[in-house]
Write an enzyme that holds these catalytic residues in place. Sequence first.
Site, mmCIF file in Angstrom:
data_model
loop_
_atom_site.group_PDB
_atom_site.id
_atom_site.type_symbol
_atom_site.label_atom_id
_atom_site.label_comp_id
_atom_site.label_asym_id
_atom_site.label_seq_id
_atom_site.Cartn_x
_atom_site.Cartn_y
_atom_site.Cartn_z
ATOM 1 N N ASP A 8 0.864 -1.171 0.000
ATOM 2 C CA ASP A 8 0.000 0.000 0.000
ATOM 3 C C ASP A 8 0.907 1.230 0.000
ATOM 4 O O ASP A 8 2.125 1.117 -0.178
ATOM 5 C CB ASP A 8 -0.971 -0.032 1.187
ATOM 6 N N HIS A 9 0.315 2.399 0.207
ATOM 7 C CA HIS A 9 1.091 3.645 0.187
ATOM 8 C C HIS A 9 2.156 3.688 1.287
ATOM 9 O O HIS A 9 3.245 4.207 1.071
ATOM 10 C CB HIS A 9 0.163 4.855 0.305
ATOM 11 N N CYS A 64 3.106 -3.249 4.166
ATOM 12 C CA CYS A 64 2.262 -2.126 4.583
ATOM 13 C C CYS A 64 2.867 -1.576 5.863
ATOM 14 O O CYS A 64 3.936 -2.019 6.285
ATOM 15 C CB CYS A 64 0.793 -2.512 4.729
ATOM 16 N N HIS A 97 9.627 -24.090 8.853
ATOM 17 C CA HIS A 97 8.669 -24.834 9.678
ATOM 18 C C HIS A 97 7.224 -24.681 9.227
ATOM 19 O O HIS A 97 6.414 -25.580 9.473
ATOM 20 C CB HIS A 97 8.764 -24.390 11.136
ATOM 21 N N ASN A 98 6.887 -23.545 8.599
ATOM 22 C CA ASN A 98 5.490 -23.278 8.244
ATOM 23 C C ASN A 98 5.232 -23.248 6.750
ATOM 24 O O ASN A 98 4.090 -23.050 6.339
ATOM 25 C CB ASN A 98 5.035 -21.937 8.856
ATOM 26 N N ARG A 131 7.958 -33.583 10.103
ATOM 27 C CA ARG A 131 6.940 -33.322 11.118
ATOM 28 C C ARG A 131 6.224 -31.997 10.861
ATOM 29 O O ARG A 131 5.062 -31.814 11.233
ATOM 30 C CB ARG A 131 7.552 -33.334 12.522
#
Length: 142
Positions: A8-9, A64, A97-98, A131
Amino acid sequence: MKIAIGSDHAGYELKIQLVEYLNKKVSIYDKGTFSNDSTDYPEFAHAVANAIESGEVELGILICGSANGVAMTANKHDHVRCAICWEKEIAELARAHNDANIVALPARFISVQKAKDIVDAFLNTDFEGGRHQRRVSKIGIV
């Protein structure tokens, strides 16, 4: 590697710096905004998330002021895992991990150099699987 970027700005100036920096390393798909004029962050978060969902790009960067708005918006999309990162170690863990596929940067709270370090860590860290895959597989709503 193909990367979508949007802001965004409040994140515009940092986005310009990152596009210049990353153009030497990856293919960048700039999803806007293209000025400092006030704008609505969801437009650009959706554009980057759509690019991930469609397979147009592999990873995304959203920026942002706080990173909260763009992350909340992007995470509404299926198969998008957007992580707010303010340190490179958090970016490494988000990828490893994610399996995060979008990094959200808080432009008002990090320097350009820190943003570069975070993005480098994000782009250069692979998902560990194992895992962690079991846990990532449970993120989507069933």
